[in-house]
Design an enzyme around this catalytic site. Structure first.
Site, short mmCIF file in Angstrom:
data_model
loop_
_atom_site.label_atom_id
_atom_site.label_comp_id
_atom_site.label_asym_id
_atom_site.label_seq_id
_atom_site.Cartn_x
_atom_site.Cartn_y
_atom_site.Cartn_z
N CYS A 2 0.85 -1.19 0.00
CA CYS A 2 0.00 0.00 0.00
C CYS A 2 0.89 1.24 0.00
O CYS A 2 2.10 1.17 0.16
CB CYS A 2 -0.86 0.01 1.25
SG CYS A 2 -1.77 -1.51 1.47
N ARG A 27 1.89 1.88 -6.14
CA ARG A 27 2.09 0.83 -5.12
C ARG A 27 0.80 0.06 -4.87
O ARG A 27 0.80 -0.95 -4.16
CB ARG A 27 2.57 1.44 -3.80
CG ARG A 27 3.93 2.10 -3.85
CD ARG A 27 4.25 2.76 -2.53
NE ARG A 27 4.36 1.76 -1.48
CZ ARG A 27 5.49 1.12 -1.19
NH1 ARG A 27 6.58 1.37 -1.88
NH2 ARG A 27 5.55 0.22 -0.24
N TRP A 73 -3.58 -1.65 -1.37
CA TRP A 73 -3.43 -2.84 -2.22
C TRP A 73 -3.86 -3.97 -1.31
O TRP A 73 -3.11 -4.40 -0.44
CB TRP A 73 -1.96 -3.00 -2.64
CG TRP A 73 -1.71 -4.24 -3.42
CD1 TRP A 73 -1.27 -5.43 -2.93
CD2 TRP A 73 -1.89 -4.45 -4.81
NE1 TRP A 73 -1.17 -6.36 -3.91
CE2 TRP A 73 -1.54 -5.80 -5.09
CE3 TRP A 73 -2.31 -3.64 -5.86
CZ2 TRP A 73 -1.59 -6.34 -6.38
CZ3 TRP A 73 -2.37 -4.18 -7.14
CH2 TRP A 73 -2.01 -5.51 -7.38
N ASN A 99 0.52 -0.44 6.08
CA ASN A 99 1.00 -1.19 4.91
C ASN A 99 1.68 -2.43 5.46
O ASN A 99 2.62 -2.33 6.23
CB ASN A 99 1.99 -0.35 4.11
CG ASN A 99 2.62 -1.16 2.98
OD1 ASN A 99 2.02 -2.14 2.52
ND2 ASN A 99 3.81 -0.80 2.57
N GLY A 100 1.17 -3.62 5.10
CA GLY A 100 1.79 -4.86 5.58
C GLY A 100 0.73 -5.89 5.90
O GLY A 100 -0.41 -5.77 5.48
N GLU A 485 9.32 -20.09 -20.19
CA GLU A 485 9.15 -18.74 -19.61
C GLU A 485 10.29 -17.83 -20.03
O GLU A 485 10.08 -16.66 -20.37
CB GLU A 485 9.05 -18.86 -18.08
CG GLU A 485 9.01 -17.53 -17.33
CD GLU A 485 7.85 -16.62 -17.72
OE1 GLU A 485 6.93 -17.07 -18.44
OE2 GLU A 485 7.88 -15.45 -17.34
N LYS A 489 9.79 -14.32 -22.04
CA LYS A 489 10.33 -13.04 -21.56
C LYS A 489 11.12 -12.35 -22.66
O LYS A 489 10.97 -11.16 -22.90
CB LYS A 489 11.24 -13.28 -20.34
CG LYS A 489 10.53 -13.62 -19.08
CD LYS A 489 9.89 -12.43 -18.40
CE LYS A 489 8.43 -12.23 -18.62
NZ LYS A 489 7.44 -13.23 -18.51
N GLU A 492 8.78 -11.13 -25.62
CA GLU A 492 7.79 -10.06 -25.41
C GLU A 492 8.43 -8.71 -25.12
O GLU A 492 7.78 -7.68 -25.28
CB GLU A 492 6.80 -10.43 -24.30
CG GLU A 492 7.38 -10.60 -22.93
CD GLU A 492 6.27 -10.90 -21.91
OE1 GLU A 492 5.14 -10.47 -22.08
OE2 GLU A 492 6.58 -11.59 -20.94
N HIS A 508 14.11 -34.29 -32.41
CA HIS A 508 12.91 -34.56 -33.21
C HIS A 508 12.59 -33.40 -34.15
O HIS A 508 11.44 -33.13 -34.45
CB HIS A 508 11.73 -34.86 -32.28
CG HIS A 508 11.98 -36.02 -31.38
ND1 HIS A 508 12.00 -37.33 -31.83
CD2 HIS A 508 12.33 -36.06 -30.07
CE1 HIS A 508 12.29 -38.13 -30.82
NE2 HIS A 508 12.50 -37.40 -29.74
N LYS A 607 -0.99 -5.08 -19.87
CA LYS A 607 -0.68 -5.77 -18.62
C LYS A 607 -1.75 -6.80 -18.28
O LYS A 607 -1.48 -7.84 -17.74
CB LYS A 607 -0.54 -4.77 -17.46
CG LYS A 607 -0.11 -5.39 -16.14
CD LYS A 607 1.19 -6.13 -16.24
CE LYS A 607 1.53 -6.95 -15.02
NZ LYS A 607 2.69 -7.84 -15.23
#
Ligand code: AGP
Length: 612
Positions: A2, A27, A73, A99-100, A485, A489, A492, A508, A607
């Protein structure tokens, strides 16, 4: 993660708070609120962004030269007006923003309820301000002393700011594991989660340390003491960074910041959910439906993109540890291919944003067939989170970079916890193996920290291969999804074509692609398939491929075969992907940087893909 901001001085606090919250919106932004004191304590808060709060306070009394603000958040309690911060004590005299995560909030809530406290919100934060109120009532002590005593009972992470209606000259703040910065101006003080809201007012700052309590007072100035009540000498620094750098924590891009945040975000995704010594694994959000998982005949994982790669690691975890058959489905295919689903199927939907249209549709289809749906999301209260019967949040904090990094490793952390807990209950792994893997899981943040130290070597490699037209990424077992992955990365953010393959699959067909212009990244950390992957590397070497190896065992064979050997810490095989992916994230980032690509917002990408 947050955003917190506070002001004590001679100016109107409200505009300073609002501008500060807008600086901190990156945040987290599912709800926001302010508290101001001017003869009385005024609280204004609502779901939505800071601009919604500005609308909400239109024509309201926002006077006051002392105040605090919060952009949320959510970690406990869905985003809504009631769960937004600030929260009040029972008597309405104290206000807190936080925050936490308070891990032991449930136990504290039970004790306070017995003492007659009642709560309005679903947040852990409200529990804390009631605890402080209760202690102050019992001990008749000062507010800062009551805060200090209360924090001795708290387990978890916090950055808190507290206002007292009856003392408009003082702000109390405290931190543990969540950041808090004090700004020192001319007869005025600022507090914030980072320096971005402060830098335009003053460059003199004090970064609070863990277990410190700060008292900002119009008469006595700044006092800092630790949780043992010992006065601490404030270390005042002069800020050098500009605003843009500050927002990214000093990193050039959000993506690089988020790659480097992984030791913390992985620790946060485990926080309060495991204790290796006592063998404790608890995912509160799935408890009620855990038996469905334990007795599942089949698990179907639906996701997209990087989350789909996390699902593939989940397949290895659940089959290897819990011996449950797993199918991993592209949500976009699953939703249209009329899949066969049974009521005793368990579906796990994985999504960082919690808003991916294909994944949402896949869930709806599975629900219509009677399957039990679990969600693994990063955004509390997101559509996918709200449309599943159970689940676990990844607590990775907002991921701003379009290319997913810390969310991926946080997803793997939650999947590891789910698979371990299920395996233990099914008796498919021994107690000793269970404990051994828990101990290793607790070490992962440290291993990731070590893996991040390969960045200088990765930069050097990136410079050599930045103009390559194609890349191949190879891996076996748990590292096969990591190869996929790593390729995604690179694709993109650098726009270089890259493919991930199971290493043995080369013969193959794809091996026809190998020549001296083809860089081949091989993730070769597997203990069980190590010899096999060495022979795959030899096959590539024989065709003059340029070989970059990510390994946890530096040996002569690898040094002779590979052109570059990137060494990362060894860990238990099921947990390797959380570490072996880190050099691949860095490689993609640095190649994209050298190619002057827009790393945080790559072309053609969003996103969150909320459309089909
Ligand atoms: C990954 O770097 C991409 N940004 C993309 O593949 C992403 O993982 C995918 O769109 C799924 O998003 P979600 O996790 O929010 O559902």
């Amino acid at each position: 993660m947050c955003g917190i901001v506070a002001y004590l001085g001679q100016k109107d606090a409200f505009p300073i708070l609002i501008k500060g919250l807008q600086r901190l919106e990156y945040r987290g932004y599912d709800s926001a609120g302010v508290a101001l004191i001017d003869n009385t304590l005024k609280i204004y808060k609502c779901k939505g962004k800071v601009n919604d709060l500005v609308q909400h306070t239109n024509n309201k009394d926002v006077k006051g030269t002392i105040g605090m603000g919060h952009t949320r958040w959510a970690t406990h309690g869905v985003p809504n007006d009631i769960n937004a911060h600030p929260h009040l004590s029972g008597d309405g005299n104290l206000a807190i923003i936080h925050n936490g995560i308070i891990e032991n909030y449930a136990a504290l809530k039970t004790e306070l309820t017995k003492r007659g406290h009642s709560f309005i919100s679903d947040t852990d934060t409200e529990i804390l301000i009631h605890l402080i109120e209760e202690i102050q009532r019992e001990t008749r002590t000062t507010l800062d002393e009551a805060v200090r005593m209360a924090l001795h009972s708290v387990v978890g992470a916090y950055a808190i700011v507290i206002l007292n209606k009856n003392n408009p000259n003082q702000i109390i703040a405290a931190r543990k594991s969540s950041p808090l910065v004090i700004g020192i101006g001319e007869n005025e003080f600022f507090l914030a989660s980072d320096a971005t809201p402060i830098v335009e007012h003053t460059r003199n700052v004090v970064y609070m340390n863990d277990d410190e309590i700060a008292i900002l007072d119009r008469q006595t100035g700044l006092t800092i003491k630790n949780i043992e009540n010992e006065i601490q000498e404030p270390f005042v620094q002069e800020l050098e960074w500009n605003l843009e750098l500050l927002e990214k924590g000093g990193y050039e891009h959000f993506m690089l910041k988020e790659i480097h945040e992984q030791p913390t975000s992985i620790a946060d995704s485990m926080r309060g959910r495991l204790d290796a010594i006592s063998g404790y694994v608890k995912l509160g959000g799935i408890k009620q439906f855990e038996s469905k998982l334990v007795n599942a005949k089949r698990i179907i994982i639906v996701a997209c993109g990087t989350s789909w790669h996390a699902g593939l690691v989940g397949e290895y975890l659940f089959e290897d540890l819990a011996r449950i058959p797993v199918e991993v489905e592209y949500a976009s295919e699953f939703r249209y291919r009329n899949p066969v689903l049974y009521e005793d199927d368990v579906v796990i939907a994985i999504s960082q944003s919690g808003e991916t249209a294909d994944t949402l549709a896949a869930i709806e289809l599975a629900k219509s067939k009677g399957a039990t749906i679990f969600g693994i999301c990063n955004v509390v209260g997101s559509s996918i989170a709200r449309n599943t019967q159970a689940g676990a949040y990844t607590h990775a904090g907002p991921e701003i970079g379009v290319a997913s990094t810390k969310a991926f490793t946080a997803q793997l952390t939650v999947l590891s916890l789910m698979a371990l807990s299920t395996a233990r209950q099914r008796g498919t792994i021994s107690e000793s193996r269970f404990h051994e893997l828990l101990v290793e899981l607790e070490q992962i943040p440290q291993h990731v920290k070590q893996a991040l130290k390969t960045e200088a070597q990765i930069k050097y490699i990136a410079n050599i291969f930045k103009d390559s037209a194609n890349f191949l990424y190879l891996g076996r077992g748990y590292n096969f999804p990591v190869a996929l992955e790593g390729a995604l990365k690179l694709k993109e953010i650098s726009y270089i074509h890259a493919e991930g393959y199971p290493a043995a699959e080369m013969k193959h067909g794809p091996i026809a692609l190998i020549d001296e212009n083809m860089p081949v990244v091989v993730v070769a950390t597997n203990q069980s398939a190590y010899e096999k992957i060495v022979s795959n590397i030899q096959e590539v070497k024989a065709r003059k491929g340029k070989i970059i190896v990510i390994t946890s065992t530096k040996d002569e064979v690898m040094n002779e075969l590979a052109d570059f050997v990137v060494e990362i810490p060894q860990t238990a095989e099921p947990l390797t992907p959380m570490v072996s992916v880190v050099p691949l994230q860095l490689l993609a980032y640095h190649i994209a940087l050298l190619r002057n690509c827009n790393v945080d917002q790559p072309r053609n990408l969003a996103k969150s893909v909320t459309v089909e």
